[in-house]
Design a protein around this motif. Structure first.
Motif, PDB file in Angstrom:
ATOM      1  N   ILE A   1       0.873  -1.166   0.000  1.00 10.14           N
ATOM      2  CA  ILE A   1       0.000   0.000   0.000  1.00 10.14           C
ATOM      3  C   ILE A   1       0.913   1.220   0.000  1.00 10.14           C
ATOM      4  O   ILE A   1       1.853   1.301   0.804  1.00 10.14           O
ATOM      5  CB  ILE A   1      -0.884   0.041   1.257  1.00 10.14           C
ATOM      6  CG1 ILE A   1      -1.673  -1.249   1.416  1.00 10.14           C
ATOM      7  CG2 ILE A   1      -1.811   1.239   1.219  1.00 10.14           C
ATOM      8  CD1 ILE A   1      -2.354  -1.364   2.758  1.00 10.14           C
ATOM      9  N   HIS A   2       0.622   2.182  -0.859  1.00 11.96           N
ATOM     10  CA  HIS A   2       1.418   3.404  -0.952  1.00 11.96           C
ATOM     11  C   HIS A   2       0.560   4.563  -0.456  1.00 11.96           C
ATOM     12  O   HIS A   2      -0.387   4.961  -1.122  1.00 11.96           O
ATOM     13  CB  HIS A   2       1.869   3.643  -2.387  1.00 11.96           C
ATOM     14  CG  HIS A   2       2.489   2.433  -3.004  1.00 11.96           C
ATOM     15  ND1 HIS A   2       3.717   1.970  -2.621  1.00 11.96           N
ATOM     16  CD2 HIS A   2       2.040   1.570  -3.937  1.00 11.96           C
ATOM     17  CE1 HIS A   2       4.010   0.881  -3.315  1.00 11.96           C
ATOM     18  NE2 HIS A   2       3.002   0.618  -4.111  1.00 11.96           N
ATOM     19  N   ILE A   3       0.888   5.085   0.722  1.00 16.03           N
ATOM     20  CA  ILE A   3       0.118   6.162   1.325  1.00 16.03           C
ATOM     21  C   ILE A   3       1.055   7.305   1.683  1.00 16.03           C
ATOM     22  O   ILE A   3       2.044   7.110   2.391  1.00 16.03           O
ATOM     23  CB  ILE A   3      -0.615   5.675   2.600  1.00 16.03           C
ATOM     24  CG1 ILE A   3      -1.557   4.524   2.255  1.00 16.03           C
ATOM     25  CG2 ILE A   3      -1.381   6.814   3.251  1.00 16.03           C
ATOM     26  CD1 ILE A   3      -2.217   3.889   3.448  1.00 16.03           C
ATOM     27  N   ASN A   4       0.699   8.511   1.219  1.00 20.80           N
ATOM     28  CA  ASN A   4       1.461   9.724   1.549  1.00 20.80           C
ATOM     29  C   ASN A   4       2.959   9.578   1.308  1.00 20.80           C
ATOM     30  O   ASN A   4       3.769   9.978   2.139  1.00 20.80           O
ATOM     31  CB  ASN A   4       1.208  10.149   2.991  1.00 20.80           C
ATOM     32  CG  ASN A   4      -0.192  10.684   3.182  1.00 20.80           C
ATOM     33  OD1 ASN A   4      -0.793  11.217   2.254  1.00 20.80           O
ATOM     34  ND2 ASN A   4      -0.711  10.546   4.377  1.00 20.80           N
ATOM     35  N   GLY A   5       3.325   8.984   0.213  1.00 12.92           N
ATOM     36  CA  GLY A   5       4.738   8.867  -0.121  1.00 12.92           C
ATOM     37  C   GLY A   5       5.466   7.751   0.590  1.00 12.92           C
ATOM     38  O   GLY A   5       6.667   7.592   0.447  1.00 12.92           O
ATOM     39  N   ARG A   6       4.769   6.961   1.380  1.00 10.83           N
ATOM     40  CA  ARG A   6       5.381   5.838   2.095  1.00 10.83           C
ATOM     41  C   ARG A   6       4.748   4.537   1.636  1.00 10.83           C
ATOM     42  O   ARG A   6       3.608   4.496   1.224  1.00 10.83           O
ATOM     43  CB  ARG A   6       5.157   5.982   3.599  1.00 10.83           C
ATOM     44  CG  ARG A   6       5.800   7.205   4.168  1.00 10.83           C
ATOM     45  CD  ARG A   6       6.754   6.797   5.216  1.00 10.83           C
ATOM     46  NE  ARG A   6       7.398   7.968   5.770  1.00 10.83           N
ATOM     47  CZ  ARG A   6       8.651   7.983   6.076  1.00 10.83           C
ATOM     48  NH1 ARG A   6       9.387   6.921   5.911  1.00 10.83           N
ATOM     49  NH2 ARG A   6       9.203   9.049   6.568  1.00 10.83           N
TER      50      ARG A   6
END
Length: 175
Positions: free
Chosen positions: A61-66
């Motif tokens: 999962i890619h959330i807020n650049g992480r």
């Protein structure tokens, strides 16, 4: 950020006592002594490499650049208080490169291990599987870019992490 760094140094300074004081609570930290570093690293390598069987890119999962893994199974490994690795978010060949480059017993000066039940205060979701703090011997030359490490650009912070694992075409969620 400065408070987090201060807590890390407090852990390292007090690690020979086996405990670290943090805001009226005691967080156990196990310090691996010099004679036990090689067996600890060998078992860590075995665990890290066997964990690669669980990796599935669809779980990322890619959330807020992480990047994080839905099926979290890796602990956070921090090297020299500058380089952070989570190996459940990278392909198996990068995990193998990390194990061969960073996890060499002869290059390691000290290791501190914080169990997963004591980490949420310090590391949040990145360290929920436990946290290993590795200090390398001075003048040891290693390639920190292994394990998918991305460097932070900027004058203040010259370290990196491997949480930026999005490939072309994968969606990033902003919250």
């Amino acid at each position: 950020m400065k408070n987090t760094v201060l807590v890390f140094f407090t852990i390292l300074l007090n690690s020979n006592l086996g405990f670290t004081q943090l805001e009226n609570s005691i967080i156990p930290s196990k310090s691996i002594e010099e004679g036990n570093i090689r067996p600890f690293i060998d078992s860590l390598k075995q665990k890290v490499l066997s964990d690669t069987i669980q990796f599935n890119r669809k779980d990322l999962i890619h959330i807020n650049g992480r990047t994080k893994n839905r099926n979290h199974y890796s602990m956070l490994i921090t090297v020299n208080m500058k380089y952070s690795y989570r190996l459940d978010i990278v392909e198996g060949h990068l995990v193998n490169e990390f194990a061969n480059e960073i996890l060499k017993g002869e290059n390691i000066k000290s290791i501190n291990y914080i169990k997963k039940e004591h980490v949420p205060i310090l590391g949040g979701f990145m360290a929920k599987g436990g946290w290993i703090l590795i200090n390398l011997k001075p003048k040891v030359k290693v390639d920190f870019a292994v394990g998918g490490l991305k460097y932070h650009k900027g004058k203040k912070r010259k370290g990196g992490n491997n949480f930026l694992q999005r490939k072309k075409g994968e969606l990033m969620i902003r919250t």
